[in-house]
Scaffold this motif. Structure first.
Motif, mmCIF file in Angstrom:
data_model
loop_
_atom_site.group_PDB
_atom_site.id
_atom_site.type_symbol
_atom_site.label_atom_id
_atom_site.label_comp_id
_atom_site.label_asym_id
_atom_site.label_seq_id
_atom_site.Cartn_x
_atom_site.Cartn_y
_atom_site.Cartn_z
ATOM 1 N N ARG A 339 -4.236 -6.593 -0.184
ATOM 2 C CA ARG A 339 -3.165 -5.842 0.484
ATOM 3 C C ARG A 339 -2.572 -4.802 -0.462
ATOM 4 N NH1 ARG A 339 1.261 -9.553 2.913
ATOM 5 N NH2 ARG A 339 1.748 -7.675 4.111
ATOM 6 N N TYR A 342 -5.003 -1.920 -0.748
ATOM 7 C CA TYR A 342 -4.970 -1.119 0.476
ATOM 8 C C TYR A 342 -3.718 -0.252 0.525
ATOM 9 C CZ TYR A 342 -4.670 -0.002 5.451
ATOM 10 O OH TYR A 342 -4.551 0.657 6.649
ATOM 11 N N ARG A 343 -2.578 -0.845 0.162
ATOM 12 C CA ARG A 343 -1.324 -0.082 0.175
ATOM 13 C C ARG A 343 -1.401 1.084 -0.816
ATOM 14 N NH1 ARG A 343 3.979 -1.927 1.115
ATOM 15 N NH2 ARG A 343 2.992 -3.237 2.690
ATOM 16 N N ARG A 344 -1.984 0.847 -1.982
ATOM 17 C CA ARG A 344 -2.068 1.900 -2.993
ATOM 18 C C ARG A 344 -2.993 3.028 -2.557
ATOM 19 N NH1 ARG A 344 -4.371 1.225 -9.118
ATOM 20 N NH2 ARG A 344 -6.282 0.986 -7.932
ATOM 21 N N MET A 346 -3.503 4.075 0.534
ATOM 22 C CA MET A 346 -3.030 4.805 1.712
ATOM 23 C C MET A 346 -2.425 6.141 1.301
ATOM 24 S SD MET A 346 -1.098 1.781 3.855
ATOM 25 C CE MET A 346 -0.423 2.945 5.040
ATOM 26 N N PRO A 347 -2.647 7.178 2.103
ATOM 27 C CA PRO A 347 -1.934 8.458 1.859
ATOM 28 C C PRO A 347 -0.445 8.233 1.885
ATOM 29 C CG PRO A 347 -3.635 8.697 3.547
ATOM 30 C CD PRO A 347 -3.507 7.230 3.280
ATOM 31 N N SER A 348 0.294 8.949 1.064
ATOM 32 C CA SER A 348 1.736 8.726 0.942
ATOM 33 C C SER A 348 2.447 8.915 2.278
ATOM 34 C CB SER A 348 2.345 9.673 -0.102
ATOM 35 O OG SER A 348 2.072 11.029 0.256
ATOM 36 N N ALA A 350 1.332 8.123 5.098
ATOM 37 C CA ALA A 350 0.932 7.088 6.039
ATOM 38 C C ALA A 350 1.485 5.730 5.667
ATOM 39 C CB ALA A 350 -0.597 6.994 6.105
ATOM 40 N N LYS A 351 2.174 5.654 4.500
ATOM 41 C CA LYS A 351 2.730 4.368 4.065
ATOM 42 C C LYS A 351 3.869 3.961 4.980
ATOM 43 C CE LYS A 351 1.371 4.450 -0.792
ATOM 44 N NZ LYS A 351 0.433 5.527 -0.747
#
Length: 353
Positions: A339, A342-344, A346-348, A350-351
């Motif tokens: 997780r 995946y979070r890292r 993601m485009p900023s 889209a977070k």
């Protein structure tokens, strides 16, 4: 050090959240002169590790439960390179949880940490936690936790716990249902999101020894746990008096009986398992309190006629649960690493907000 107005006794709500303060460190104390200076010195050192431009994001609150020893003088002599104040409940609180609540009620940070007056912050502990709260991984987190060492009055500190060395966004609801009914994996110096602390009603003063464990159950049932693999603090280990061990036994059993009220959805089988494990812990505590590991400790009225397991049965039960919890935590951390990755990635834009 600025003297603050008395905190409202018994209030769970965090003080007005400041636009500037990111992290509040609350130190509740009562007659803690033996260790308090060492604790406060560790906080002062940790503040100085933070770059000067960010020290305004920190505050230190010492909540003195009307100590009759030198604790008040030690607190007044402490110096911190950040906002700080001493507060007191309106009167001495025999129930220490109410003093903890009073200290937390004075906090203004977005995140709040309670540091016991006999524990220590690691030099880089506040820097690590501030950096963690900047991370997208902290979005949606109820708690931010790191690694710690244990130590005694004398002797060298332990290795770092846990051994897991990678960042992880651990599912709070899953942790609440699969681990916390049976085992508390946290130590006091963790960050709690202030708004969520208020939302769940704060510490419950029914408890005096398991109050933080029970609070963390309610918090992680509503948010994730962001684990950062940096050293945050040192947790002091003490011997326990017979009275303390008896209270610990009683609260473990009583908490297990109502654990579903704190963690939410839990199966009847897991409720029964939680109560069985609590009885095993109670057996260990009560026999230690009596000084006779083989003695009969069934006479406590709060047991409601239930019989404690034998020493051998208690040990076997706790060992089985230790293995189960270790496997569950390993799987949660591994899933949490995915997780985090995946979070890292993601485009900023889209977070999650």
């Amino acid at each position: 050090m600025v003297a603050g107005a008395p905190s409202p006794t018994g209030q769970g709500t965090i003080g007005r959240v400041s636009d500037l303060v990111r992290l509040s460190v609350v130190v509740p104390v009562y007659n803690g002169e033996k260790y308090l200076k060492e604790c406060l010195d560790s906080i002062a050192t940790a503040v100085l590790v933070v770059i000067p431009e960010r020290r305004s994001e920190l505050e230190v609150i010492i909540c003195d439960n009307h100590s009759t020893d030198a604790s008040g003088d030690i607190a007044a002599a402490a110096r911190f390179a950040c906002l700080n104040q001493i507060v007191r409940p309106g009167q001495h609180e025999d129930n220490r949880t109410r003093n903890w609540r009073a200290g937390l009620a004075a906090a203004t940070g977005t995140w709040v940490m309670m540091l016991h007056a006999d524990d220590l912050l690691a030099p880089g502990g506040l820097d690590a936690l501030l950096e963690a709260t900047d991370s997208p991984a902290a979005i949606g987190a109820a708690l931010v936790v790191g690694r710690h060492r244990t130590f005694e009055v004398e002797g060298s500190p332990s290795e770092l716990h846990p051994r897991w060395i990678l960042p992880s966004i651990i599912s709070g609801p899953r942790l609440a249902s699969a681990v916390l009914p049976f085992h508390c994996p946290f130590v006091p110096f963790i960050l709690m999101r202030s708004a969520l602390y208020d939302e769940v009603g704060g510490l419950d003063d029914r408890w005096q020894l398991v109050q933080d464990w029970e609070l963390w159950m309610r918090l992680v049932a509503r948010g994730d746990v962001y684990f950062v693999p940096r050293e945050i603090g040192w947790w002091r280990l003490h011997g326990s008096s017979p009275a303390y061990m008896r209270m610990n036994a009683r609260e473990h059993v009583q908490l297990a009986a109502v654990v579903d009220q704190s963690v939410g959805a839990i199966s009847a089988n897991d409720m029964a398992t939680a109560q069985s494990v609590a009885l095993a812990r109670a057996a260990v505590h009560l026999r230690a309190a009596s000084g006779d590991a083989s003695g009969d400790a069934d006479g406590e009225p709060w047991l409601g006629g239930r019989h404690l397991p034998s020493p051998q049965e208690a040990e076997a039960s706790l060992n089985r649960m230790g293995r189960r919890v270790a496997v569950t935590q390993a799987s949660l951390r591994a899933a949490g690493l995915l997780r985090w990755l995946y979070r890292r990635a993601m485009p900023s834009d889209a977070k999650p907000a």
